[in-house]
Design an enzyme around this catalytic site. Structure first.
Site, mmCIF file in Angstrom:
data_model
loop_
_atom_site.group_PDB
_atom_site.id
_atom_site.type_symbol
_atom_site.label_atom_id
_atom_site.label_comp_id
_atom_site.label_asym_id
_atom_site.label_seq_id
_atom_site.Cartn_x
_atom_site.Cartn_y
_atom_site.Cartn_z
ATOM 1 N N ARG A 61 9.284 -1.617 5.245
ATOM 2 C CA ARG A 61 8.114 -1.948 6.059
ATOM 3 C C ARG A 61 8.550 -2.848 7.211
ATOM 4 O O ARG A 61 9.192 -3.876 7.007
ATOM 5 C CB ARG A 61 7.054 -2.650 5.221
ATOM 6 C CG ARG A 61 5.790 -3.015 6.017
ATOM 7 C CD ARG A 61 4.791 -3.742 5.140
ATOM 8 N NE ARG A 61 4.285 -2.862 4.095
ATOM 9 C CZ ARG A 61 3.854 -3.296 2.913
ATOM 10 N NH1 ARG A 61 3.906 -4.585 2.613
ATOM 11 N NH2 ARG A 61 3.390 -2.441 2.020
ATOM 12 N N ARG A 69 -0.013 -16.187 -2.471
ATOM 13 C CA ARG A 69 -0.219 -14.737 -2.439
ATOM 14 C C ARG A 69 -0.080 -14.303 -0.984
ATOM 15 O O ARG A 69 0.150 -15.124 -0.099
ATOM 16 C CB ARG A 69 -1.617 -14.402 -2.996
ATOM 17 C CG ARG A 69 -1.798 -12.985 -3.506
ATOM 18 C CD ARG A 69 -0.989 -12.675 -4.746
ATOM 19 N NE ARG A 69 -1.367 -11.372 -5.302
ATOM 20 C CZ ARG A 69 -0.896 -10.207 -4.872
ATOM 21 N NH1 ARG A 69 -0.040 -10.174 -3.874
ATOM 22 N NH2 ARG A 69 -1.286 -9.079 -5.432
ATOM 23 N N LYS A 70 -0.233 -13.025 -0.726
ATOM 24 C CA LYS A 70 -0.107 -12.565 0.654
ATOM 25 C C LYS A 70 -1.223 -13.150 1.515
ATOM 26 O O LYS A 70 -2.301 -13.513 1.026
ATOM 27 C CB LYS A 70 -0.130 -11.045 0.729
ATOM 28 C CG LYS A 70 -1.463 -10.387 0.419
ATOM 29 C CD LYS A 70 -1.339 -8.883 0.603
ATOM 30 C CE LYS A 70 -2.653 -8.176 0.300
ATOM 31 N NZ LYS A 70 -2.547 -6.713 0.480
ATOM 32 N N GLY A 107 -6.305 4.729 -3.122
ATOM 33 C CA GLY A 107 -5.868 5.380 -4.344
ATOM 34 C C GLY A 107 -6.023 4.534 -5.589
ATOM 35 O O GLY A 107 -5.927 5.038 -6.708
ATOM 36 N N CYS A 116 -6.013 -0.711 -0.388
ATOM 37 C CA CYS A 116 -5.237 -0.651 0.851
ATOM 38 C C CYS A 116 -5.889 0.266 1.883
ATOM 39 O O CYS A 116 -5.650 0.116 3.082
ATOM 40 C CB CYS A 116 -3.812 -0.192 0.557
ATOM 41 S SG CYS A 116 -2.890 -1.345 -0.491
ATOM 42 N N GLY A 117 -6.702 1.213 1.433
ATOM 43 C CA GLY A 117 -7.427 2.081 2.362
ATOM 44 C C GLY A 117 -8.755 1.507 2.814
ATOM 45 O O GLY A 117 -9.474 2.132 3.589
#
Length: 521
Positions: free
Chosen positions: A62, A171-172, A438, A443-444
């Site tokens: 990435r 965390r992110k 998914g 993430c979508g």
């Protein structure tokens, strides 16, 4: 009572991810992964490398592309890397990024060196880090923007990435900054976001930003960012960002990882306490909010539009973000041939060619690549956003990208010939937001869509296990934001199109209501 750190906190305490480069290079010289541990694989995410269970022995890489800004030589280099080392596979992401697939450890030193030569970073793009800074993809060019915020995306990146002070967050942390009136960066889904604002001070109107914090759709409950109630001047963006990161780093939950995002700290503290702590560290009261300059939400900048400098940009739709190395290289050629060699990526997984003279527009629009990635997609294709799906992500319950395309084709076949979603009538510059995730990591971003799909396994009438989705409708951003509501559970993918046909009347269409020159004039 002393708190017990979760396993990832113990991993980071033992060795910082930024210190893992020597290990990566050692295994690259070895030429295989013999002896590599799961802890190694987790730390390598600090360098953009993701070892995926779906593709054992291979990595996803990435990249980090602040504000989605690229030059032709950079996107060509990325395309060549994809072709030579990654089977030609690449994905555009919802954070204005590019992900490459099928990377082998032995090739990593050469890939890293090629990226370094074209000034493309890949550090800290995974795990508990400050992620890619998103923004308006036509920053500096949009005729209606309040301020070009892209320099601040770079400023934030340069001040944070590579420094151990911020390489071990709980965390992110997803950041965003935009000066666009359309909020095409979707501020409300970010941990920290800045949107354009103005304020009259001593009789003079100044430009700055309003601040949003605590957005995150993954990890229950999904939450949209809240306004912090302050006005930040451009020169204060860097320090405010760092101070918020300091608060999160020091007070975020490191015991329970599923409660470690910034939104959980806000749920515990409340906005008032958080703001008080921010002002204490800033050393002075922060200015109260001014006038919001965002006029609509979720713009995508597809189509042909005139820039403030008299040139044009052409936004090309890349359905689901799936793209090949050859196509990336060709986008670079088109940017050089018809523009000034610059391109922009969008959070809707699309690509924009900028600075095109008017007399070159027709030739550009006739190029074969733009027949594949049209600037004028149907409303259904235009709003399509997906996660990676089961082919590359072991969290996903279903194949996503191919399913999404099939669904649109099936739905268009069911629509009457005169339906606006088929003819596009009344949908100029608008879209039906159809988002696919998914798995619950979201993430979508299915929770902010007009129609959202969450992948699940279902049992069919004959007892077989098949791919399906839970269906959500009515998500939206803006002044009256709303998380999409579940309306149908465990629908087999084979039945999605007829199911959605019955729901269309309940769906709120999110339009782009500004007066941008969609016809190119």
């Amino acid at each position: 009572m002393e708190k017990t750190l979760n396993q990832f906190e113990r991993l980071k305490a033992f060795k910082d991810g930024l210190d893992a480069l020597d290990d990566i290079m050692r295994f690259a010289r070895q030429g295989n992964l013999d002896g590599a541990t799961e802890d190694d694989f987790h730390r390598w995410k600090w360098w953009g490398l993701f070892h995926r269970k779906q593709t054992p022995g291979f990595f996803m890489l990435r990249l980090r592309i602040p504000n989605g800004k690229l030059r032709a030589h950079q996107i060509k280099a990325i395309g060549r890397i994809a072709n030579e080392f990654g089977r030609g596979a690449a994905d555009l992401t919802t954070r204005q990024n590019i992900q490459l697939r099928w990377i082998e450890i032995k090739d990593v030193p050469e890939i890293f060196e090629r990226l370094r030569r074209v000034a493309i970073d890949h550090r800290q793009t995974g795990m508990d880090n400050f992620r890619n800074v998103t923004g308006c993809p036509v920053a500096g060019l949009d005729a209606n923007e309040v301020i070009d915020a892209s320099p601040f995306a770079k400023l934030m990146t340069d001040a944070i990435v590579g420094f151990k002070r911020y390489s071990n967050l709980p965390r992110k942390f997803n950041p965003s900054i935009t000066g666009c009136r359309q909020d095409c960066a979707n501020a409300q889904v970010n941990d920290l976001a800045f949107t354009p604002a103005t304020k009259v001070v001593n009789g003079k109107r100044i430009v700055g930003f309003h601040v949003w914090i605590g957005g995150a759709l993954g990890s229950k409950p999904p939450m949209l960012a809240q306004r912090l109630g302050i006005f930040v001047r451009p020169e204060e963006v860097g320090i405010i960002t760092r101070l918020i990161l300091d608060i999160y780093r020091e007070h975020g939950n490191r015991e329970h990882r599923h409660q470690a995002r910034l939104k959980f700290l806000l749920m515990e503290w409340g906005l008032e306490r958080f703001l008080s702590e921010l002002e204490r560290r800033f050393g002075a009261p922060l200015e109260p909010e001014g006038d919001d300059e965002v006029t609509c939400w979720g713009g995508d900048h597809l189509g042909v539009h005139r820039q403030k400098n008299g040139l044009y940009y052409v936004g090309c739709c890349v359905p689901t973000g799936r793209i090949t190395g050859d196509q990336l290289i060709e986008f670079g050629r088109l940017a050089e041939t018809y523009g000034n060699g610059e391109l922009r990526l969008t959070i809707d997984q699309n690509i924009i060619i900028v600075n095109v003279p008017r007399d070159k527009l027709n030739a550009l629009l006739d190029e074969p690549l733009l027949q594949t990635f049209s600037p004028f997609p149907s409303p259904l294709v235009r709003g399509l956003v997906t996660c990676t799906g089961i082919d590359y992500c072991h969290f996903s319950q279903i194949e996503v990208k191919a399913r999404a395309i099939e669904f649109v084709q099936e739905l268009e076949a069911l629509l009457p010939a005169d339906h606006p979603l088929k003819t596009g009538e009344g949908f100029v510059g608008r879209k039906l937001r159809i988002h696919w995730s998914g798995c619950p990591h979201s993430c979508g971003q299915h929770q902010i869509a007009d129609i959202g799909f969450l992948g699940v396994k279902v049992r069919t009438h004959d007892g077989q296990i098949a791919e399906g989705t839970t269906v959500f409708v009515g998500g939206r951003l803006g002044d009256k934001p709303k998380i999409a509501q579940e309306v149908a559970e465990k629908v087999p993918c084979a039945l999605l199109a007829p199911t959605v046909m019955q729901l269309l009347n309940r769906v709120c269409f999110n339009g782009n209501d500004n007066d941008d020159d969609s016809d190119g004039e």
